[in-house]
Design a protein around this motif. Structure first.
Motif, short mmCIF file in Angstrom:
data_model
loop_
_atom_site.label_atom_id
_atom_site.label_comp_id
_atom_site.label_asym_id
_atom_site.label_seq_id
_atom_site.Cartn_x
_atom_site.Cartn_y
_atom_site.Cartn_z
N VAL A 112 42.28 20.44 31.01
CA VAL A 112 43.49 20.16 30.02
C VAL A 112 42.80 19.34 28.79
O VAL A 112 43.36 19.49 27.63
CB VAL A 112 44.52 19.35 30.70
CG1 VAL A 112 45.42 18.78 29.63
CG2 VAL A 112 45.40 20.44 31.59
N SER A 113 41.94 18.25 29.24
CA SER A 113 41.43 17.32 28.09
C SER A 113 40.83 18.22 27.04
O SER A 113 40.80 18.16 25.93
CB SER A 113 40.44 16.48 28.76
OG SER A 113 41.00 15.51 29.69
N ILE A 114 39.82 19.21 27.48
CA ILE A 114 39.26 20.04 26.57
C ILE A 114 40.25 21.06 25.68
O ILE A 114 40.24 20.98 24.66
CB ILE A 114 38.19 21.06 27.36
CG1 ILE A 114 37.19 20.06 28.06
CG2 ILE A 114 37.53 21.97 26.40
CD1 ILE A 114 36.20 20.96 29.01
N GLY A 115 41.09 21.68 26.33
CA GLY A 115 42.21 22.33 25.72
C GLY A 115 42.93 21.70 24.76
O GLY A 115 42.97 22.12 23.58
N ASN A 116 43.46 20.45 24.95
CA ASN A 116 44.29 19.77 24.10
C ASN A 116 43.32 19.11 22.91
O ASN A 116 44.12 18.80 22.07
CB ASN A 116 45.02 18.79 24.95
CG ASN A 116 46.23 19.20 25.63
OD1 ASN A 116 46.65 20.21 25.57
ND2 ASN A 116 46.59 18.32 26.78
N SER A 117 42.16 19.17 22.97
CA SER A 117 41.49 18.37 21.95
C SER A 117 40.84 19.47 20.88
O SER A 117 40.54 19.20 19.69
CB SER A 117 39.89 17.91 22.44
OG SER A 117 39.18 19.12 22.73
N ILE A 118 41.11 20.90 21.07
CA ILE A 118 41.03 21.83 20.00
C ILE A 118 42.17 22.57 20.00
O ILE A 118 42.19 23.72 19.61
CB ILE A 118 39.93 22.75 20.63
CG1 ILE A 118 40.02 23.05 21.95
CG2 ILE A 118 38.49 22.10 20.28
CD1 ILE A 118 38.89 24.39 22.31
N LEU A 119 43.47 21.99 19.93
CA LEU A 119 44.66 22.55 19.33
C LEU A 119 44.60 23.14 17.98
O LEU A 119 44.08 22.18 17.20
CB LEU A 119 45.93 21.86 19.86
CG LEU A 119 46.14 21.48 21.31
CD1 LEU A 119 47.41 20.57 21.52
CD2 LEU A 119 46.24 22.70 22.04
N ASN A 145 37.08 29.99 22.21
CA ASN A 145 36.83 31.17 21.31
C ASN A 145 37.58 31.07 20.05
O ASN A 145 36.66 31.46 18.96
CB ASN A 145 36.98 32.37 22.12
CG ASN A 145 36.14 33.39 21.78
OD1 ASN A 145 34.90 33.28 21.31
ND2 ASN A 145 36.32 34.71 22.08
N ASN A 146 38.59 30.94 20.07
CA ASN A 146 39.35 30.79 18.71
C ASN A 146 38.78 29.55 17.74
O ASN A 146 38.96 29.86 16.58
CB ASN A 146 41.10 30.56 18.94
CG ASN A 146 41.70 31.80 19.48
OD1 ASN A 146 40.95 32.81 19.67
ND2 ASN A 146 42.48 31.49 20.19
N PHE A 147 38.35 28.58 18.35
CA PHE A 147 37.89 27.40 17.74
C PHE A 147 36.64 27.84 16.94
O PHE A 147 36.44 27.47 15.80
CB PHE A 147 37.54 26.25 18.70
CG PHE A 147 36.95 25.19 18.19
CD1 PHE A 147 37.35 24.37 17.06
CD2 PHE A 147 35.62 24.84 18.38
CE1 PHE A 147 36.88 23.44 16.55
CE2 PHE A 147 34.92 23.77 17.94
CZ PHE A 147 35.42 23.24 16.87
N GLY A 148 35.79 28.58 17.51
CA GLY A 148 34.64 29.32 17.16
C GLY A 148 33.46 28.42 16.69
O GLY A 148 32.55 28.82 16.05
N GLY A 149 33.73 26.99 17.15
CA GLY A 149 32.56 26.23 16.90
C GLY A 149 31.89 25.65 18.12
O GLY A 149 32.10 26.48 19.03
N ILE A 150 31.40 24.45 17.86
CA ILE A 150 30.58 23.93 19.42
C ILE A 150 31.41 22.94 19.82
O ILE A 150 31.72 21.93 19.01
CB ILE A 150 29.02 23.24 18.85
CG1 ILE A 150 28.12 24.33 17.99
CG2 ILE A 150 28.41 22.72 19.96
CD1 ILE A 150 27.87 25.58 18.87
N VAL A 151 31.70 23.04 21.20
CA VAL A 151 32.46 21.87 21.95
C VAL A 151 31.55 21.28 22.81
O VAL A 151 30.99 21.84 23.55
CB VAL A 151 33.57 22.54 22.81
CG1 VAL A 151 34.53 21.53 23.33
CG2 VAL A 151 34.65 23.42 21.95
#
Ligand SMILES: Nc1ncnc2c1ncn2[C@@H]1O[C@H](COP(=O)(O)OP(=O)(O)OP(=O)(O)O)[C@@H](O)[C@H]1O
Ligand SMILES: [Mg+2]
Length: 418
Positions: A112-119, A145-151
């Motif tokens: 959840v922490s990861i998902g919410n940081s790239i909304l 994938n939608n973010f398309g960058g480096i997490v």
């Protein structure tokens, strides 16, 4: 309050503040602008993370080191440098996600922490509970994938996550790079337990530990430099003796080279000096602060023990009173432990479980235990307390269950209850 009665605080004299600058600089959560003696580590970490600025996935890295050696501080510092850099490089697409696994110690929370940081703009936040883990994982993978960058996922205290919830979330995160076509994930783990990797599946271990960094404990000279900086920030430099700072640094260096402990000692000595209206902080104030800190740590450690650990410790305390500080054997205090457990109405644990509790109490530094051999009569564990029995007893009796034992008096043989 009756009329005319003064407020409680009216009767407490104002402290004369010795701190002329930023008091928060004496707080362990303060983030200093410079991290003396960790510049090279910060540079090395920056080098490891630098491919992200060109949108390549940096290696996964784990930082090891004992408590208080600056791991979190260095990572936060490098993170802020990365963030400043990407602000001026519009083509860099990097997101750093901080997860404190001391708080978030399960797979769901991490995802959840990861998902919410790239909304994306307007996207709904992921719920903190309720979704099946597969659905959550697929959603987070899609978002990356939608973010398309480096997490870059920073898992501070990663050992707690792995011990509590296993390594499945690491496995899933590490697999994302093989599945997604655009977004990539790197993991930066921080741990003060060198052995946590023993808990990892070999496949996870080899992928997670592409790079390692080890932060060694600080020596007295290094801690001295760190404290000097804190004294300057907080504006106490001219009210503290140089020998006091040196003593403070030496004490913390002996105690695992922990900068947090050094800063705690400094802060408590300032508080002691202010409360007693002193104009200067000297070496003696540092020793007073050390005593206070140790007392506080013992209170915290003893009062947060689980019930059976308290009962075991209480039986060791009673025997210590009888033996006037002498050692007790496992047989003796187990016998007593059984009796006092029954007295307070709880089922006693087996001798083997109590032996585990003795190891835990030893690791916490509350007792010392030794295995003693009696030749052909076999071996037994002997224990003795590291702190005064009256002090430990007083803290234990604050527990509402243990309190029922307050009238159990130490007797010369025969033992209580026998
Ligand atoms: N090189 C340094 N310069 C200045 N302050 C430092 C330095 N290293 C550590 N500190 C300070 O010491 C305290 C502890 O540091 P930090 O939280 O980074 O340790 P840690 O290695 O992450 O410990 P833990 O394993 O307990 O989490 C913080 O207040 C931090 O500001
Ligand atoms: Mg830390």
């Amino acid at each position: 309050m009756p009329e005319g009665r003064s407020n409680l605080f009216d009767r407490i004299p104002d402290v004369s503040p010795l701190v002329k600058g930023e008091r928060s600089a004496l707080d362990p959560s303060f983030t200093p602008e410079r991290l003396p003696h960790r510049e090279k580590d910060a540079e090395q970490l920056a080098l490891i993370l630098s491919p992200s600025l060109s949108n390549y996935r940096p290696s996964n890295v784990v930082i090891f080191g004992k408590p208080g050696v600056g791991k979190t501080s260095v990572v936060k510092f490098v993170e802020s440098e990365v963030n400043k850099t990407i602000d001026s490089r519009p083509n860099s697409k990097v997101k750093i996600v901080d997860v404190n696994c001391g708080v978030v110690d399960n797979s769901y929370g991490v995802l959840v922490s990861i998902g919410n940081s790239i909304l994306e703009n307007g996207e709904e936040r992921l719920p903190f509970t309720g979704w099946p883990i597969d659905k959550l994982y697929n959603t987070v993978e899609e978002k990356i994938n939608n973010f398309g960058g480096i997490v870059i996922v920073v898992l501070d205290e990663i050992d707690k996550l792995v011990k509590k919830s296993g390594d499945s979330v690491l496995y899933q995160l590490l697999r994302i790079n093989e599945i997604t076509s655009s977004g990539k994930v790197s993991i930066l783990g921080i741990s003060n337990d060198l052995r946590f990797t023993d808990y990892l599946d070999p496949r996870v271990k080899s992928r997670l530990i592409e790079e390692t960094m080890v932060f060694y404990p600080y020596n007295a000279t290094q801690i001295y430099d760190i404290l000097k900086d804190r004294a300057l920030y907080s504006g106490i430099a001219d009210v503290i003796d140089d020998t006091a700072i040196k003593t403070c640094a030496a004490l913390a260096a002996q105690d695992q080279g922990d900068a947090r402990r050094a800063i705690d000692l400094l802060r408590i000595s300032v508080e002691i000096a202010e409360r007693s209206g002193m104009k200067k902080i000297d070496e003696d104030t540092i020793y007073d602060a050390k005593l206070k800190l140790e007392r506080d740590v013992v209170i915290e450690t003893v009062s947060t023990l689980p019930l059976h650990s308290k009962l075991t410790l209480f039986s060791i305390v009673l025997l210590d009173e009888i033996k006037k500080g002498g050692k007790s054997t496992m047989g003796e205090f187990y016998d007593l432990y059984e009796k006092i457990s029954n007295r307070v109405g709880v089922d006693n644990l087996t001798q083997r479980r109590v032996a585990d509790i003795v190891s835990e109490l030893t690791n916490l530094g509350l007792i010392e235990s030794q295995v003693q051999s009696f030749g052909r009569y076999g071996r037994t564990t002997t224990v003795n307390l590291n702190y005064s029995s009256s002090k430990i007893k007083e803290i234990l009796l604050r527990d509402e269950v243990i309190e029922k034992l307050k009238d159990v008096k130490p007797l010369q043989k025969p033992l209580p209850f026998s």
